[in-house]
Write a protein that holds these residues in place. Structure first.
Motif, PDB file in Angstrom:
ATOM      1  N   ASP A   1      20.804  51.959  72.064  1.00  0.00           N
ATOM      2  CA  ASP A   1      21.429  53.089  71.442  1.00  0.00           C
ATOM      3  C   ASP A   1      21.399  53.145  72.625  1.00  0.00           C
ATOM      4  O   ASP A   1      20.432  52.944  73.616  1.00  0.00           O
ATOM      5  CB  ASP A   1      20.686  54.199  70.209  1.00  0.00           C
ATOM      6  N   PRO A   2      21.785  54.734  73.131  1.00  0.00           N
ATOM      7  CA  PRO A   2      22.061  55.142  74.558  1.00  0.00           C
ATOM      8  C   PRO A   2      21.381  56.057  74.738  1.00  0.00           C
ATOM      9  O   PRO A   2      20.887  55.931  76.344  1.00  0.00           O
ATOM     10  CB  PRO A   2      23.612  56.121  74.220  1.00  0.00           C
ATOM     11  N   THR A   3      20.485  55.927  74.490  1.00  0.00           N
ATOM     12  CA  THR A   3      18.849  56.856  74.834  1.00  0.00           C
ATOM     13  C   THR A   3      18.625  55.404  75.349  1.00  0.00           C
ATOM     14  O   THR A   3      17.520  56.665  76.675  1.00  0.00           O
ATOM     15  CB  THR A   3      18.664  57.447  73.682  1.00  0.00           C
TER      16      THR A   3
ATOM     17  N   ALA B   1      29.552  50.108  68.432  1.00  0.00           N
ATOM     18  CA  ALA B   1      29.504  50.746  67.323  1.00  0.00           C
ATOM     19  C   ALA B   1      28.502  51.148  66.836  1.00  0.00           C
ATOM     20  O   ALA B   1      27.654  51.769  67.191  1.00  0.00           O
ATOM     21  CB  ALA B   1      29.256  48.993  66.582  1.00  0.00           C
ATOM     22  N   PRO B   2      29.193  51.785  65.402  1.00  0.00           N
ATOM     23  CA  PRO B   2      28.483  52.770  65.003  1.00  0.00           C
ATOM     24  C   PRO B   2      27.052  51.606  64.193  1.00  0.00           C
ATOM     25  O   PRO B   2      26.912  50.845  63.955  1.00  0.00           O
ATOM     26  CB  PRO B   2      28.668  53.138  63.563  1.00  0.00           C
ATOM     27  N   HIS B   3      26.033  52.971  64.023  1.00  0.00           N
ATOM     28  CA  HIS B   3      24.537  52.631  63.891  1.00  0.00           C
ATOM     29  C   HIS B   3      24.461  52.291  62.318  1.00  0.00           C
ATOM     30  O   HIS B   3      24.198  52.736  61.772  1.00  0.00           O
ATOM     31  CB  HIS B   3      23.306  53.325  64.146  1.00  0.00           C
ATOM     32  N   PRO B   4      23.376  51.089  62.015  1.00  0.00           N
ATOM     33  CA  PRO B   4      23.912  50.357  60.546  1.00  0.00           C
ATOM     34  C   PRO B   4      23.588  50.885  59.685  1.00  0.00           C
ATOM     35  O   PRO B   4      24.215  51.307  58.826  1.00  0.00           O
ATOM     36  CB  PRO B   4      23.420  49.067  60.617  1.00  0.00           C
TER      37      PRO B   4
ATOM     38  N   GLN C   1      24.864  54.845  67.713  1.00  0.00           N
ATOM     39  CA  GLN C   1      25.858  54.148  68.060  1.00  0.00           C
ATOM     40  C   GLN C   1      24.796  53.341  68.419  1.00  0.00           C
ATOM     41  O   GLN C   1      24.195  53.489  69.016  1.00  0.00           O
ATOM     42  CB  GLN C   1      26.895  54.093  68.535  1.00  0.00           C
ATOM     43  N   LEU C   2      25.425  51.402  68.661  1.00  0.00           N
ATOM     44  CA  LEU C   2      25.140  50.641  69.139  1.00  0.00           C
ATOM     45  C   LEU C   2      25.745  50.029  70.587  1.00  0.00           C
ATOM     46  O   LEU C   2      26.725  50.265  70.181  1.00  0.00           O
ATOM     47  CB  LEU C   2      24.429  49.857  68.308  1.00  0.00           C
ATOM     48  N   VAL C   3      25.006  50.344  71.807  1.00  0.00           N
ATOM     49  CA  VAL C   3      26.108  49.332  72.996  1.00  0.00           C
ATOM     50  C   VAL C   3      24.983  48.463  73.067  1.00  0.00           C
ATOM     51  O   VAL C   3      24.392  47.613  73.295  1.00  0.00           O
ATOM     52  CB  VAL C   3      26.231  50.094  73.629  1.00  0.00           C
ATOM     53  N   SER C   4      26.600  46.967  73.738  1.00  0.00           N
ATOM     54  CA  SER C   4      26.112  45.180  73.163  1.00  0.00           C
ATOM     55  C   SER C   4      27.275  45.480  75.305  1.00  0.00           C
ATOM     56  O   SER C   4      27.650  45.767  75.211  1.00  0.00           O
ATOM     57  CB  SER C   4      26.701  44.680  72.233  1.00  0.00           C
ATOM     58  N   ILE C   5      26.736  44.290  75.541  1.00  0.00           N
ATOM     59  CA  ILE C   5      27.620  44.416  76.641  1.00  0.00           C
ATOM     60  C   ILE C   5      28.082  42.939  75.899  1.00  0.00           C
ATOM     61  O   ILE C   5      28.047  42.124  75.348  1.00  0.00           O
ATOM     62  CB  ILE C   5      26.551  43.643  77.738  1.00  0.00           C
ATOM     63  N   THR C   6      29.507  42.893  76.709  1.00  0.00           N
ATOM     64  CA  THR C   6      30.426  41.900  76.448  1.00  0.00           C
ATOM     65  C   THR C   6      30.771  40.753  76.758  1.00  0.00           C
ATOM     66  O   THR C   6      29.662  40.607  78.187  1.00  0.00           O
ATOM     67  CB  THR C   6      32.081  42.511  75.952  1.00  0.00           C
ATOM     68  N   ASP C   7      31.142  39.415  76.466  1.00  0.00           N
ATOM     69  CA  ASP C   7      31.458  38.037  77.486  1.00  0.00           C
ATOM     70  C   ASP C   7      31.602  38.246  78.820  1.00  0.00           C
ATOM     71  O   ASP C   7      31.320  38.049  79.277  1.00  0.00           O
ATOM     72  CB  ASP C   7      31.929  37.152  76.682  1.00  0.00           C
ATOM     73  N   GLU C   8      32.669  39.145  78.790  1.00  0.00           N
ATOM     74  CA  GLU C   8      32.890  40.176  79.714  1.00  0.00           C
ATOM     75  C   GLU C   8      32.607  39.896  80.662  1.00  0.00           C
ATOM     76  O   GLU C   8      32.230  40.748  81.942  1.00  0.00           O
ATOM     77  CB  GLU C   8      34.845  40.792  79.539  1.00  0.00           C
ATOM     78  N   GLY C   9      31.093  41.327  80.360  1.00  0.00           N
ATOM     79  CA  GLY C   9      30.739  41.579  81.211  1.00  0.00           C
ATOM     80  C   GLY C   9      29.763  41.079  81.640  1.00  0.00           C
ATOM     81  O   GLY C   9      28.832  41.481  82.288  1.00  0.00           O
TER      82      GLY C   9
END
Length: 151
Positions: free
Chosen positions: A57-59, A88-91, A97-105
């Motif tokens: 999460d961003p925090t 993506a929204p937190h379930p 929200q939840l943040v993930s690195i992409t394949d490009e990242g």
């Protein structure tokens, strides 16, 4: 001489100035590497944290990457626009929200890891592994200090 008349330490013995000088010595070559990639040092830190820790999460990202939350908000927008992260929204908590690195990242990390490791090796060799480890231990200890807010 009492505390009110004691002059401040000379700048070469001032911890804030010494930390800034050291930061510039370390970050100069890293900034040059990142300029070629089109990523800022703050964006790089976020990508590194997400690559290392996974979805956060961003925090927690702000904490782990030493960024203020308002700055992180802008950085995340930029990284998402570049396709380097996804949000993506937190379930269970729709306010988060939840943040993930992409394949490009991840590819940005992979493409620059060799140069990053080369810069780290230069520092370790130039400064010495024992001194570098001692410095890191002391800085982590300093970071862990609790500040007494009483004046």
């Amino acid at each position: 001489m009492d505390a009110k008349t004691t002059p401040p330490p000379e700048t070469n013995r001032s911890l804030p100035i010494a930390l800034l000088r050291a930061r510039e010595k370390v970050m100069g070559p890293i900034r040059a590497m990142l300029a070629d990639v089109g990523v800022t040092e703050q964006q790089w830190r976020v990508l590194r944290v997400l690559n290392e820790r996974g979805t956060l999460d961003p925090t927690e990202i702000a904490e782990r990457s030493c960024l203020l939350l308002p700055s992180l908000t802008r950085i995340l927008q930029t990284l998402e626009g570049k396709g380097l992260i996804s949000r993506a929204p937190h379930p269970t908590d729709r306010r988060k929200q939840l943040v993930s690195i992409t394949d490009e990242g991840r590819q940005v990390i992979v493409d620059n890891m060799q140069e990053s490791q080369r810069l780290n090796a230069w520092l370790r060799e130039s400064f010495g592994p024992d001194k570098l480890n001692a410095l890191l231990d002391l800085l982590n200890e300093l970071d862990a200090l609790e500040r007494d807010t009483g004046r």
